[in-house]
Design a protein around this motif. Structure first.
Motif, PDB file in Angstrom:
ATOM      1  N   ASP A  54       0.881  -1.056   0.050  1.00  0.00           N
ATOM      2  CA  ASP A  54       0.030   0.183   0.105  1.00  0.00           C
ATOM      3  C   ASP A  54       0.926   1.182  -0.046  1.00  0.00           C
ATOM      4  O   ASP A  54       0.478   2.143  -0.657  1.00  0.00           O
ATOM      5  N   GLY A  55       2.004   1.225   0.813  1.00  0.00           N
ATOM      6  CA  GLY A  55       2.850   2.527   0.709  1.00  0.00           C
ATOM      7  C   GLY A  55       3.416   2.701  -0.595  1.00  0.00           C
ATOM      8  O   GLY A  55       3.595   3.834  -0.952  1.00  0.00           O
ATOM      9  N   TYR A  56       3.622   1.660  -1.343  1.00  0.00           N
ATOM     10  CA  TYR A  56       4.391   1.631  -2.646  1.00  0.00           C
ATOM     11  C   TYR A  56       3.384   2.450  -3.854  1.00  0.00           C
ATOM     12  O   TYR A  56       3.476   3.422  -4.412  1.00  0.00           O
ATOM     13  N   ASN A  57       2.038   1.853  -3.506  1.00  0.00           N
ATOM     14  CA  ASN A  57       0.941   2.260  -4.362  1.00  0.00           C
ATOM     15  C   ASN A  57       0.683   3.819  -4.275  1.00  0.00           C
ATOM     16  O   ASN A  57       0.313   4.454  -5.109  1.00  0.00           O
ATOM     17  N   THR A  58       0.822   4.220  -2.964  1.00  0.00           N
ATOM     18  CA  THR A  58       0.615   5.722  -2.667  1.00  0.00           C
ATOM     19  C   THR A  58       1.703   6.646  -2.681  1.00  0.00           C
ATOM     20  O   THR A  58       1.639   7.845  -2.680  1.00  0.00           O
ATOM     21  N   HIS A  59       2.743   5.977  -2.914  1.00  0.00           N
ATOM     22  CA  HIS A  59       4.118   6.776  -3.041  1.00  0.00           C
ATOM     23  C   HIS A  59       3.989   7.866  -4.017  1.00  0.00           C
ATOM     24  O   HIS A  59       3.822   7.548  -5.016  1.00  0.00           O
ATOM     25  N   PRO A  60       4.569   9.063  -3.495  1.00  0.00           N
ATOM     26  CA  PRO A  60       4.591  10.048  -4.586  1.00  0.00           C
ATOM     27  C   PRO A  60       5.387   9.817  -5.998  1.00  0.00           C
ATOM     28  O   PRO A  60       4.788   9.938  -7.064  1.00  0.00           O
ATOM     29  N   ASP A  61       6.373   9.129  -5.768  1.00  0.00           N
ATOM     30  CA  ASP A  61       7.289   8.733  -6.954  1.00  0.00           C
ATOM     31  C   ASP A  61       6.508   7.827  -7.992  1.00  0.00           C
ATOM     32  O   ASP A  61       6.451   7.885  -9.073  1.00  0.00           O
ATOM     33  N   HIS A  62       5.669   6.614  -7.159  1.00  0.00           N
ATOM     34  CA  HIS A  62       4.761   5.900  -7.944  1.00  0.00           C
ATOM     35  C   HIS A  62       3.749   6.464  -8.589  1.00  0.00           C
ATOM     36  O   HIS A  62       3.335   6.255  -9.958  1.00  0.00           O
TER      37      HIS A  62
END
Length: 128
Positions: free
Chosen positions: A95-103
């Motif tokens: 979930d952190g990856y999906n919402t990370h600004p870079d992603h």
């Protein structure tokens, strides 16, 4: 793992390019494997294609991403040319990856403009 589970896990590793199999019967939580296979609008071998793949590889630096791989399709059985595969320790990391600004930026500014077709799949090992 029984023989069927081992065979399925081995097939999953072959499809995603993983280098080790985890025993899903241990107390360790199964990793989430996130894979996406895609076709770009760019000519094969072009600088635009290389640029896309370089930008995609930068996703490996997002916290929580493990075992990131950029993959080249070799089978004539589908219409995709490339794939990305990565693992996450748990749902929170995913979930952190999906919402990370870079992603989010990559998806909005690069992916949506340059990918013409894709298939995404997220999976975990089947426990016995």
């Amino acid at each position: 793992m029984n023989a069927k589970s081992t065979a399925l896990a081995g097939l999953a590793c072959l499809l995603t390019g993983c280098t080790t199999m985890r025993n899903s019967t241990t107390t360790e939580k199964p990793m989430i494997v996130h894979s996406v296979f895609f076709k770009l609008k760019h000519d094969k071998g072009s600088q635009a294609e290389a640029g896309f793949l370089a930008q995609a590889a930068e996703l490996s630096g997002i916290p929580g991403v493990e075992n990131f791989q950029t993959l080249k399709e070799t089978s004539p059985k589908n219409n995709f040319d490339f794939g990305l595969s990565m693992e996450f320790a748990d749902q929170a990391a995913y979930d952190g990856y999906n919402t990370h600004p870079d992603h989010v930026r990559f998806v909005q500014e690069v992916w949506l403009k340059e990918v013409v077709e894709f298939q995404e799949i997220d999976y975990v090992p089947i426990a016995d």
